[in-house]
Design a protein around this motif. Structure first.
Motif, PDB file in Angstrom:
ATOM      1  N   PHE A  89      41.184 -61.750 -44.452  1.00  0.00           N
ATOM      2  CA  PHE A  89      42.562 -61.632 -43.967  1.00  0.00           C
ATOM      3  C   PHE A  89      43.356 -60.693 -44.877  1.00  0.00           C
ATOM      4  N   GLU A  90      44.233 -59.904 -44.269  1.00  0.00           N
ATOM      5  CA  GLU A  90      45.263 -59.197 -45.025  1.00  0.00           C
ATOM      6  C   GLU A  90      46.551 -60.005 -44.883  1.00  0.00           C
ATOM      7  N   ILE A  91      47.244 -60.223 -45.993  1.00  0.00           N
ATOM      8  CA  ILE A  91      48.452 -61.041 -46.005  1.00  0.00           C
ATOM      9  C   ILE A  91      49.665 -60.137 -46.193  1.00  0.00           C
ATOM     10  N   LEU A  92      50.559 -60.151 -45.196  1.00  0.00           N
ATOM     11  CA  LEU A  92      51.774 -59.347 -45.242  1.00  0.00           C
ATOM     12  C   LEU A  92      52.975 -60.295 -45.309  1.00  0.00           C
ATOM     13  N   THR A  93      53.807 -60.068 -46.319  1.00  0.00           N
ATOM     14  CA  THR A  93      54.997 -60.901 -46.510  1.00  0.00           C
ATOM     15  C   THR A  93      56.240 -60.022 -46.425  1.00  0.00           C
ATOM     16  N   PRO A  94      57.225 -60.386 -45.588  1.00  0.00           N
ATOM     17  CA  PRO A  94      58.454 -59.587 -45.525  1.00  0.00           C
ATOM     18  C   PRO A  94      59.201 -59.612 -46.858  1.00  0.00           C
ATOM     19  N   LEU A  95      59.636 -58.447 -47.306  1.00  0.00           N
ATOM     20  CA  LEU A  95      60.466 -58.345 -48.506  1.00  0.00           C
ATOM     21  C   LEU A  95      61.880 -58.027 -48.047  1.00  0.00           C
ATOM     22  N   LEU A  96      62.796 -58.979 -48.222  1.00  0.00           N
ATOM     23  CA  LEU A  96      64.178 -58.817 -47.778  1.00  0.00           C
ATOM     24  C   LEU A  96      64.945 -57.973 -48.782  1.00  0.00           C
ATOM     25  N   LEU A  97      65.556 -56.880 -48.302  1.00  0.00           N
ATOM     26  CA  LEU A  97      66.327 -55.997 -49.172  1.00  0.00           C
ATOM     27  C   LEU A  97      67.779 -56.454 -49.219  1.00  0.00           C
ATOM     28  N   ALA A  98      68.545 -55.837 -50.091  1.00  0.00           N
ATOM     29  CA  ALA A  98      69.935 -56.261 -50.304  1.00  0.00           C
ATOM     30  C   ALA A  98      70.792 -56.053 -49.063  1.00  0.00           C
ATOM     31  N   ASP A  99      70.450 -55.095 -48.205  1.00  0.00           N
ATOM     32  CA  ASP A  99      71.273 -54.825 -47.024  1.00  0.00           C
ATOM     33  C   ASP A  99      70.894 -55.680 -45.828  1.00  0.00           C
ATOM     34  N   GLY A 100      69.986 -56.633 -45.986  1.00  0.00           N
ATOM     35  CA  GLY A 100      69.608 -57.527 -44.904  1.00  0.00           C
ATOM     36  C   GLY A 100      68.421 -57.055 -44.088  1.00  0.00           C
ATOM     37  N   THR A 101      67.931 -55.846 -44.341  1.00  0.00           N
ATOM     38  CA  THR A 101      66.723 -55.366 -43.665  1.00  0.00           C
ATOM     39  C   THR A 101      65.495 -55.855 -44.422  1.00  0.00           C
ATOM     40  N   ALA A 102      64.343 -55.649 -43.829  1.00  0.00           N
ATOM     41  CA  ALA A 102      63.109 -56.129 -44.452  1.00  0.00           C
ATOM     42  C   ALA A 102      62.000 -55.097 -44.326  1.00  0.00           C
ATOM     43  N   VAL A 103      61.086 -55.128 -45.279  1.00  0.00           N
ATOM     44  CA  VAL A 103      59.889 -54.292 -45.273  1.00  0.00           C
ATOM     45  C   VAL A 103      58.688 -55.218 -45.363  1.00  0.00           C
ATOM     46  N   LEU A 104      57.702 -55.005 -44.507  1.00  0.00           N
ATOM     47  CA  LEU A 104      56.474 -55.793 -44.601  1.00  0.00           C
ATOM     48  C   LEU A 104      55.620 -55.228 -45.738  1.00  0.00           C
ATOM     49  N   VAL A 105      55.292 -56.101 -46.686  1.00  0.00           N
ATOM     50  CA  VAL A 105      54.476 -55.693 -47.837  1.00  0.00           C
ATOM     51  C   VAL A 105      53.096 -56.337 -47.697  1.00  0.00           C
ATOM     52  N   ASP A 106      52.070 -55.496 -47.633  1.00  0.00           N
ATOM     53  CA  ASP A 106      50.694 -55.985 -47.576  1.00  0.00           C
ATOM     54  C   ASP A 106      50.279 -56.325 -49.006  1.00  0.00           C
ATOM     55  N   ARG A 107      50.288 -57.637 -49.311  1.00  0.00           N
ATOM     56  CA  ARG A 107      50.022 -58.055 -50.704  1.00  0.00           C
ATOM     57  C   ARG A 107      48.548 -57.966 -51.066  1.00  0.00           C
ATOM     58  N   GLY A 108      47.637 -57.818 -50.085  1.00  0.00           N
ATOM     59  CA  GLY A 108      46.222 -57.674 -50.384  1.00  0.00           C
ATOM     60  C   GLY A 108      45.361 -58.462 -49.418  1.00  0.00           C
ATOM     61  N   TRP A 109      44.069 -58.510 -49.745  1.00  0.00           N
ATOM     62  CA  TRP A 109      43.052 -59.119 -48.884  1.00  0.00           C
ATOM     63  C   TRP A 109      42.515 -60.390 -49.543  1.00  0.00           C
ATOM     64  N   VAL A 110      42.283 -61.400 -48.714  1.00  0.00           N
ATOM     65  CA  VAL A 110      41.640 -62.636 -49.188  1.00  0.00           C
ATOM     66  C   VAL A 110      40.466 -62.928 -48.268  1.00  0.00           C
ATOM     67  N   PRO A 111      39.390 -63.510 -48.777  1.00  0.00           N
ATOM     68  CA  PRO A 111      38.210 -63.771 -47.941  1.00  0.00           C
ATOM     69  C   PRO A 111      38.466 -64.895 -46.946  1.00  0.00           C
ATOM     70  N   ALA A 112      37.680 -64.881 -45.873  1.00  0.00           N
ATOM     71  CA  ALA A 112      37.742 -65.962 -44.896  1.00  0.00           C
ATOM     72  C   ALA A 112      37.142 -67.218 -45.518  1.00  0.00           C
ATOM     73  N   PRO A 113      37.674 -68.398 -45.199  1.00  0.00           N
ATOM     74  CA  PRO A 113      37.147 -69.643 -45.765  1.00  0.00           C
ATOM     75  C   PRO A 113      35.801 -69.994 -45.153  1.00  0.00           C
ATOM     76  N   PRO A 114      35.089 -70.964 -45.718  1.00  0.00           N
ATOM     77  CA  PRO A 114      33.783 -71.363 -45.173  1.00  0.00           C
ATOM     78  C   PRO A 114      33.858 -71.834 -43.729  1.00  0.00           C
TER      79      PRO A 114
END
Length: 314
Positions: A107-132
């Motif tokens: 999985f790639e995990i993307l978390t919205p980063l809220l800026l000071a003006d109320g808009t947001a940027v999706l930040v791809d924090r990286g990849w994690v493996p699928a669970p068993p």
């Protein structure tokens, strides 16, 4: 010698040759453009570590309303190194499933980063493996840091072919990172591109595997360009070769005997030679008739000899 080139057939062939060559040159130029475009992208990827990051708001157009993303940047901005500061919103985190890194699916995990003006940027924090439990089971994701966060990363363009978005395991779940589709699920305006995280303050969790950035295969386009240009020249060579071949053909109308014109067996060959002799002699002859004629002549000759040797009677 080459006056036949002014006949309609050869004029049409010349026009077709010119048109084909022009089309091939245009195709070669298009491949050259793709080569230059992909080379520029590779240069930006290679230079990302050496250049200073610029503010994301200085290169991307800010979104204006929730439910629709901001303007998508052009390809010239892909992989630009940017920096931004804000607060993560884990309540609207996104997991993109079925993503491969190093031949492993996760999985790639993307978390919205809220800026000071109320808009947001999706930040791809990286990849994690699928669970068993499989690709659809909930992955183990390190929580996003709280408080103010500064991110440095590279701009990634929105992916095409939007996929369905569901709620699963407390996150938005999708197969494709399509900003126009994801923006409809988020309660704030979202920029028209997302960011691949390379550095973070505070530091990112080491459980995340950085998303690799593949280089474009620009040399393939360069090779195609050369091939099309060679083909463009070859059509003129072919035209000249055909013209030269026709110019050197005998003008008497005679043509060399082809293998298909040769007799198939000895009987047919004999018949053809006989026909040729008949045409030369002016009268058709048959082998049986010829043998009968020679036999008659021989009989007549013997009869004449016998008559000449017989004594005369008184």
């Amino acid at each position: 010698m080459y006056r036949f080139l002014l006949t309609p057939r050869w004029l049409a062939a010349a026009a077709l040759t010119v048109v084909a060559s022009v089309v091939m040159v245009m195709l070669g130029n298009w491949q050259l453009h793709r080569y230059q475009e992909r080379t520029a992208i590779n240069d930006r990827i290679d230079a990302a570590d050496a250049v200073d990051a610029v503010a994301l708001t200085s290169v991307l157009t800010a979104p204006t309303a929730a439910g629709t993303p901001g303007a998508a940047p052009g390809k010239a901005l892909a992989w630009t190194k940017v920096t931004l500061t804000g607060r993560y919103d884990p309540a609207n985190e996104i997991q993109a499933r079925g993503r491969t890194v190093g031949s492993k699916v996760g999985f790639e995990i993307l978390t919205p980063l809220l800026l000071a003006d109320g808009t947001a940027v999706l930040v791809d924090r990286g990849w994690v493996p699928a669970p068993p439990g499989g690709a659809l089971a909930a992955p183990e994701v390190p929580p996003a840091p709280t408080g103010q966060v500064t991110v440095v990363g590279q701009i990634h363009l929105s992916e095409s072919r939007p996929a369905p978005v569901d709620r699963r395991d407390g996150r938005l779940d999708t197969r494709r990172i399509s900003l126009p589709r994801l923006a409809t699920e988020l309660p704030f305006p979202v920029y028209g591109a997302y960011v691949l995280l390379t550095e973070q303050t505070p530091a990112a969790d080491p459980a995340f595997v950085p998303i690799p950035i593949p280089h474009e295969d620009s040399w393939q386009n360069g090779g195609y360009a050369v091939q099309w240009w060679v083909f463009a020249g070859m059509v003129f060579v072919l035209y000249g070769w055909q013209a030269r071949r026709e110019a050197l053909e005998p003008v008497s109308g005679a043509r060399p005997t082809r293998k298909a014109d040769r007799p198939r067996d000895r009987v047919e060959a004999a018949d053809q030679r006989k026909a040729a002799r008949d045409r030369a002699g002016g009268a058709p002859r048959d082998r049986v008739e010829e043998a009968d004629r020679r036999a008659a002549e021989a009989a007549a000759s013997r009869s004449a000899t016998v008559t000449a040797d017989r004594p005369e009677s008184d």
